[in-house]
Scaffold this motif. Structure first.
Motif: not given
Length: 178
Positions: A6-29
């Motif tokens: 919760a201490a992470l800033t909203p901007e950091v959480r969104q930036t990291w979430s965007n990176t995770i999203f890109k990694k998920v949609i490119s994953h074979p599973l």
């Protein structure tokens, strides 16, 4: 861990979430899954709104969880198919849930799991109700990916014999494969 997240800033959480999203949609599973059963992010969790919308746009069947109360006290989690995020309504603990229209039960399913803390052996601490462990124990053939920020992944956490681990944890920094 929840306080640290919760201490992470909203901007950091969104930036990291965007990176995770890109990694998920490119994953074979993800690419090979016909159906995506995904948690609806709440509070400071890794955001899943973009993943759910993208999956629908890509023609994948999408289901999200709903907490069902039986006999006034016994609760369990089920997934229900949705056609859009607009169908969701506030439910259990204020988390957005689908209407109980069509219960999900498909083939080639990938379950996207939330969690509070993880370790490098893919052990997971959830929110304490055991909803995902109970659901996945009935569906052992479903594939499993957990989403987390790197700071949620520790060297070791306590785990029980009933805990069902994800096959992979995807963070903005790296993937943990078990």
């Amino acid at each position: 861990m929840r306080r640290d997240r919760a201490a992470l800033t909203p901007e950091v959480r969104q930036t990291w979430s965007n990176t995770i999203f890109k990694k998920v949609i490119s994953h074979p599973l993800y690419r090979h899954a016909g159906e995506i059963y995904c948690y609806v992010s709440f509070g400071e969790e890794v955001s899943t709104g973009g993943l759910i919308s993208y999956s629908l746009k890509m023609g994948k069947k999408v289901a999200v969880p709903k907490i069902i109360v039986n006999n006034g006290t016994k609760m369990k989690m089920e997934f229900y198919y949705i056609d859009s995020m607009e169908e969701l309504q506030e439910g259990y603990y204020g988390i957005m849930e689908p209407p109980a229209k069509i219960k999900a039960c498909g083939k080639d399913v990938l379950v996207i799991m939330p969690g509070v803390a993880f370790d490098i052996q893919c052990n997971r601490i959830g929110y304490g109700k055991g909803f995902y462990d109970s659901y996945l124990s009935v569906h052992p053939d479903y594939r499993r990916i957990a989403l987390a920020y790197g700071m949620q992944c520790l060297k070791s956490i306590p785990a029980g014999g009933h805990d069902i681990r994800p096959e992979i944890i995807i963070t903005e920094e790296e993937n943990y494969i078990c």
